[in-house]
Design a protein around this motif. Structure first.
Motif, PDB file in Angstrom:
ATOM      1  N   ALA A  34       0.617  -1.227   0.157  1.00  0.00           N
ATOM      2  CA  ALA A  34       0.058   0.066   0.175  1.00  0.00           C
ATOM      3  C   ALA A  34       1.002   1.364   0.126  1.00  0.00           C
ATOM      4  CB  ALA A  34      -0.822   0.127   1.310  1.00  0.00           C
ATOM      5  N   GLY A  35       2.025   1.082   0.530  1.00  0.00           N
ATOM      6  CA  GLY A  35       3.118   2.338   0.522  1.00  0.00           C
ATOM      7  C   GLY A  35       2.776   3.322   1.520  1.00  0.00           C
ATOM      8  N   ASP A  36       1.949   3.104   2.418  1.00  0.00           N
ATOM      9  CA  ASP A  36       1.571   4.183   3.493  1.00  0.00           C
ATOM     10  C   ASP A  36       2.485   4.168   4.761  1.00  0.00           C
ATOM     11  OD1 ASP A  36       0.210   1.984   4.190  1.00  0.00           O
ATOM     12  OD2 ASP A  36      -1.659   2.897   4.741  1.00  0.00           O
ATOM     13  N   CYS A  37       3.404   3.398   4.872  1.00  0.00           N
ATOM     14  CA  CYS A  37       4.030   3.141   6.066  1.00  0.00           C
ATOM     15  C   CYS A  37       5.665   2.921   5.730  1.00  0.00           C
ATOM     16  CB  CYS A  37       3.813   1.908   6.809  1.00  0.00           C
ATOM     17  SG  CYS A  37       4.605   1.554   8.400  1.00  0.00           S
ATOM     18  N   PRO A  38       6.394   3.917   6.225  1.00  0.00           N
ATOM     19  CA  PRO A  38       7.819   4.098   6.064  1.00  0.00           C
ATOM     20  C   PRO A  38       8.580   2.949   6.873  1.00  0.00           C
ATOM     21  CG  PRO A  38       7.249   5.711   7.571  1.00  0.00           C
ATOM     22  CD  PRO A  38       5.864   5.054   7.199  1.00  0.00           C
ATOM     23  N   MET A  39       8.039   2.137   7.639  1.00  0.00           N
ATOM     24  CA  MET A  39       8.780   1.018   8.318  1.00  0.00           C
ATOM     25  C   MET A  39       8.624  -0.150   7.331  1.00  0.00           C
ATOM     26  SD  MET A  39       7.995   1.307  12.155  1.00  0.00           S
ATOM     27  CE  MET A  39       8.543   3.045  13.192  1.00  0.00           C
TER      28      MET A  39
END
Length: 392
Positions: free
Chosen positions: A259-264
């Motif tokens: 989804a690409g919404d979490c930098p971790m």
């Protein structure tokens, strides 16, 4: 940010609530009430007054073992058996989220009946009555606050106040687990047998120091124990232990990375095998990748995802499909022999023909048939020069 600031709980718990609201909008599987219960229970903490006795039941005779040690082991085994028979029902559930939901739901119905019923419920299930009463009040406050501040009725989410929770369905449990994982995404622990039996590592303590599941956790009693889990807090006694643990499916984390919404959570490199592809029916570019949980450099399962629009690889695969005639009928013209194989688009980024096609697609973010037709409607000569370089 403004919504989180309006909630009287820690930001990670506020994230759980907001995710629950988003997951409930337009859905028959409402989880807002259940999320309020989980957040209230986690915020107050120490709802239970029962925990497992550490260790295992070993009864075999060992060489050179004294009678005293053998008797102590036998007494320990009997204690474990007696404890298992007397274990409260919430302790038999899969993890701590399910246990907390059972506790909060049961108490909400008991206190609705009478104060005496609520006290009897606490005594029968080894609960701290003061803490659970506080958690129940906070649950009702959160539900009322969400209904007022976020206009849940307009979003199609209905809350019957005061909350009296019913057991969640399978779909609701999955959504709740996703919301909890989202709030605890920085509290991921990964099994690490190299550091000892049942040892985990987490970003808080680093990869060199082991952390263990606390004996009060339902996950402690689960066999086999999950390879990946999230936790609420770490307490230190003789060793560091995690409390309020929830087992996590690594595939769910991998999809979250997509989804690409979490930098971790990082996608990593796209794999050449299985080969990436353009799906004409879905009008999307799909590819396999091996994501990773960055703080621990932990590799997640390989999954197939729709390549994000901010990755140039998407436009390379789309350009290859366009040159192969998979995107627009009649393009390239029927019977035309291209001057190069379309497959070089993926492997020769400096080739002039490749740059002539991929460059405009990447610059204008055209990575699907719908976007291409929309671009052609505004500019009929778009991509003409690049395509002509492939034709004799």
């Amino acid at each position: 940010g403004f919504r989180l600031a309006a909630l009287p709980v820690a930001p990670r718990y506020g994230r759980m609530l907001l995710d629950a609201v988003a997951a409930s909008e337009g859905s028959e599987e409402d989880i807002v009430g259940h999320a309020c219960a989980i957040v209230a229970a986690l915020s107050v903490g120490n709802l239970t007054s029962w925990e497992s006795v550490a260790g295992g039941a070993e009864t075999e005779v060992r060489d050179g073992e004294s009678e005293l040690v053998r008797a102590q082991r036998e007494a320990h085994r009997r204690l474990l058996e007696a404890q298992a028979k007397e274990a409260p029902r919430w302790s038999l559930l899969r993890d701590d989220v399910e246990g907390l939901l059972w506790i909060m739901g049961g108490y909400s119905w008991a206190v609705h009946t009478s104060d005496e019923s609520a006290e009897a419920f606490c005594q029968a299930n080894r609960l701290n009555s003061r803490q659970i009463s506080e958690a129940h009040s906070l649950m009702q406050q959160l539900a009322s606050l969400l209904e007022r501040r976020l206009a849940l009725g307009a979003a199609g989410v209905r809350l019957e106040l005061p909350l009296r929770l019913k057991p969640p369905s399978t779909a609701q449990s999955l959504k709740l687990r996703t919301c909890v994982t989202s709030g605890f995404i920085d509290h991921v622990a990964v099994s690490c047998p190299e550091l000892g039996p049942h040892a985990y590592i987490c970003a808080d303590l680093g990869p060199e120091r082991p952390v263990y599941i606390h004996t009060s956790s339902n996950v402690y009693r689960r066999r086999p124990r999950p390879a990946v889990l999230v936790f609420n807090e770490i307490i230190s006694t003789t060793k560091a232990c995690m409390r309020d643990c929830v087992g996590v499916d690594p595939v769910m984390l991998a999809r979250r990375a997509g989804a690409g919404d979490c930098p971790m959570l990082q996608l990593g490199e796209f794999l050449p095998v299985p080969a990436p592809r353009y799906l004409k029916e879905q009008d999307s570019v799909m590819a396999f990748c091996s994501p990773a949980y960055q703080p621990l450099a932990y590799k997640l399962p390989t999954i197939e995802i729709s390549v994000p629009s901010d990755v140039i690889f998407r436009y390379k695969v789309f350009a290859k499909a366009l040159l192969e005639g998979q995107v627009v009928p009649g393009l390239p013209p029927t019977g035309a022999r291209l001057l190069a194989q379309p497959s070089i688009v993926l492997h020769a980024p400096t080739n002039p023909r490749v740059q002539a096609v991929v460059g405009p697609l990447w610059a204008t973010k055209v990575g699907s048939r719908a976007e291409l037709l929309q671009r052609w409607a505004a500019d009929r000569r778009f991509l003409l020069e690049g395509l002509l370089k492939w034709l004799p």
